[in-house]
Write an enzyme that holds these catalytic residues in place. Sequence first.
Site, PDB file in Angstrom:
ATOM      1  N   ASP A  45       2.123  -6.586   6.502  1.00  0.00           N
ATOM      2  CA  ASP A  45       0.621  -6.608   7.099  1.00  0.00           C
ATOM      3  C   ASP A  45      -0.592  -6.641   5.860  1.00  0.00           C
ATOM      4  O   ASP A  45      -1.641  -6.672   5.941  1.00  0.00           O
ATOM      5  CB  ASP A  45       0.327  -5.343   8.108  1.00  0.00           C
ATOM      6  CG  ASP A  45       0.558  -4.068   7.380  1.00  0.00           C
ATOM      7  OD1 ASP A  45       1.018  -3.774   6.071  1.00  0.00           O
ATOM      8  OD2 ASP A  45      -0.057  -3.171   8.049  1.00  0.00           O
ATOM      9  N   SER A  46       0.023  -6.440   4.714  1.00  0.00           N
ATOM     10  CA  SER A  46      -0.701  -7.400   3.586  1.00  0.00           C
ATOM     11  C   SER A  46      -1.328  -8.512   4.011  1.00  0.00           C
ATOM     12  O   SER A  46      -2.353  -8.841   3.126  1.00  0.00           O
ATOM     13  CB  SER A  46      -0.044  -7.063   2.217  1.00  0.00           C
ATOM     14  OG  SER A  46       1.112  -7.923   2.495  1.00  0.00           O
ATOM     15  N   ASP A  84       6.626  -6.266   9.766  1.00  0.00           N
ATOM     16  CA  ASP A  84       5.612  -5.003   9.778  1.00  0.00           C
ATOM     17  C   ASP A  84       4.896  -4.785  10.987  1.00  0.00           C
ATOM     18  O   ASP A  84       4.387  -5.768  11.642  1.00  0.00           O
ATOM     19  CB  ASP A  84       4.369  -4.995   8.683  1.00  0.00           C
ATOM     20  CG  ASP A  84       4.661  -4.353   7.527  1.00  0.00           C
ATOM     21  OD1 ASP A  84       5.446  -3.483   7.511  1.00  0.00           O
ATOM     22  OD2 ASP A  84       3.826  -4.563   6.561  1.00  0.00           O
ATOM     23  N   LYS A 112       9.507  -2.783  10.256  1.00  0.00           N
ATOM     24  CA  LYS A 112       9.109  -1.657   9.280  1.00  0.00           C
ATOM     25  C   LYS A 112       7.642  -0.973   9.978  1.00  0.00           C
ATOM     26  O   LYS A 112       6.780  -1.601  10.500  1.00  0.00           O
ATOM     27  CB  LYS A 112       8.653  -2.296   7.933  1.00  0.00           C
ATOM     28  CG  LYS A 112       8.165  -1.080   7.025  1.00  0.00           C
ATOM     29  CD  LYS A 112       8.271  -1.706   5.758  1.00  0.00           C
ATOM     30  CE  LYS A 112       6.913  -2.486   5.065  1.00  0.00           C
ATOM     31  NZ  LYS A 112       5.671  -1.789   5.271  1.00  0.00           N
ATOM     32  N   GLU A 114       4.990   2.658   8.932  1.00  0.00           N
ATOM     33  CA  GLU A 114       4.419   3.662   8.177  1.00  0.00           C
ATOM     34  C   GLU A 114       4.768   4.988   8.651  1.00  0.00           C
ATOM     35  O   GLU A 114       4.151   5.368   9.971  1.00  0.00           O
ATOM     36  CB  GLU A 114       3.008   3.348   7.706  1.00  0.00           C
ATOM     37  CG  GLU A 114       3.004   1.802   6.963  1.00  0.00           C
ATOM     38  CD  GLU A 114       1.450   1.672   6.487  1.00  0.00           C
ATOM     39  OE1 GLU A 114       0.749   2.448   6.481  1.00  0.00           O
ATOM     40  OE2 GLU A 114       1.179   0.522   6.019  1.00  0.00           O
ATOM     41  N   GLU A 181       6.119   3.621  -1.410  1.00  0.00           N
ATOM     42  CA  GLU A 181       5.143   2.859  -2.064  1.00  0.00           C
ATOM     43  C   GLU A 181       4.278   4.149  -2.815  1.00  0.00           C
ATOM     44  O   GLU A 181       3.664   5.075  -2.225  1.00  0.00           O
ATOM     45  CB  GLU A 181       4.251   2.495  -1.025  1.00  0.00           C
ATOM     46  CG  GLU A 181       2.799   1.707  -1.474  1.00  0.00           C
ATOM     47  CD  GLU A 181       2.384   0.797  -0.947  1.00  0.00           C
ATOM     48  OE1 GLU A 181       2.838   0.331   0.263  1.00  0.00           O
ATOM     49  OE2 GLU A 181       1.198   0.298  -1.136  1.00  0.00           O
TER      50      GLU A 181
HETATM   51  O1  KIV Z   1       2.446  -5.169   3.939  1.00  0.00           O
HETATM   52  C1  KIV Z   1       3.102  -5.156   2.686  1.00  0.00           C
HETATM   53  O2  KIV Z   1       3.111  -6.149   2.162  1.00  0.00           O
HETATM   54  C2  KIV Z   1       3.890  -3.924   2.343  1.00  0.00           C
HETATM   55  C3  KIV Z   1       4.128  -3.753   1.078  1.00  0.00           C
HETATM   56  C4  KIV Z   1       3.156  -3.234   0.166  1.00  0.00           C
HETATM   57  C5  KIV Z   1       5.318  -2.882   0.943  1.00  0.00           C
HETATM   58  O3  KIV Z   1       4.041  -3.194   3.360  1.00  0.00           O
END
Ligand code: KIV
Length: 260
Positions: A45-46, A84, A112, A114, A181
């Site tokens: 989600d970056s 994500d 993934k 959090e 992280e």
């Molecule tokens: O969204 C992302 O790029 C991430 C990484 C920072 C692990 O979750």
Amino acid sequence: MTSAGKAQRLRDSKGKHRISALTAYDYPTARLLDEAGIDVLLVGDSLGMVVLGFPDTTHVTLAHMLHHTAAVARAKPQALVLGDLPIHSYDTPAQAIESARQLIGAGADAVKLEGGSDMADTVRALCDAGIEVIGHIGMLPQHVIEEGGYRKKGKTPAAAQKLLDDARALELAGACALVLESIVPQVAAQVTSAIRIPTIGIGCGETTCDGEVAVITDLLGSYPWFVPPFAKPEADLATHIMNAARAYQQRVRGITTHQR
Ligand code: KIV
């Protein structure tokens, strides 16, 4: 290889070879990274910041993630495609299953999310539904607003113990790996030794985890406006792109239009 096979391959890598993971948000990047032999393509989600121009990941929606996960999956990578779950797409276990099924439908092999012990029931529910899950503990970008910034985690003995408890709870719930992280290196190393599933670190020091993940723009030097302190660029694409654009602009300006 099936998604379950790719997740098992990841589990089995612990103690044998280190995992290389990079973010990918589009088809050509996914193809190139896969051909280079990267193990995990994270549709992170970056993308909210480095592709969509938002200030943080809290603006990312499931629709954004589905769009980009599908683009990456069209590359048919050998690598595990990790999607994500964006903020508020997994507020309850039932919602997590519904959102994860959509990401899997778009081509993700695993999802993934959090959070630590607080997410154990959700991780268990996802695993019971046959969905492969990777946890993410330490600094949680989806919590950046309430935390007032990006801060290192595990600085006190109590914080270190909490991270160890979180990691064990996620492993027990069925996660096949964990992203760590921005955790103090010594604590990241302790977490890595304490669990049997692999840890994939970012901002935790180079030798403390079973593998590393990087945001692709940090590796390529293509997002010069914000570079995290731990980034290790291998290229300077921003300069290449600007030079190419300037050369093009001068070529176009230098040509006379023939009018009839
Ligand atoms: O969204 C992302 O790029 C991430 C990484 C920072 C692990 O979750």
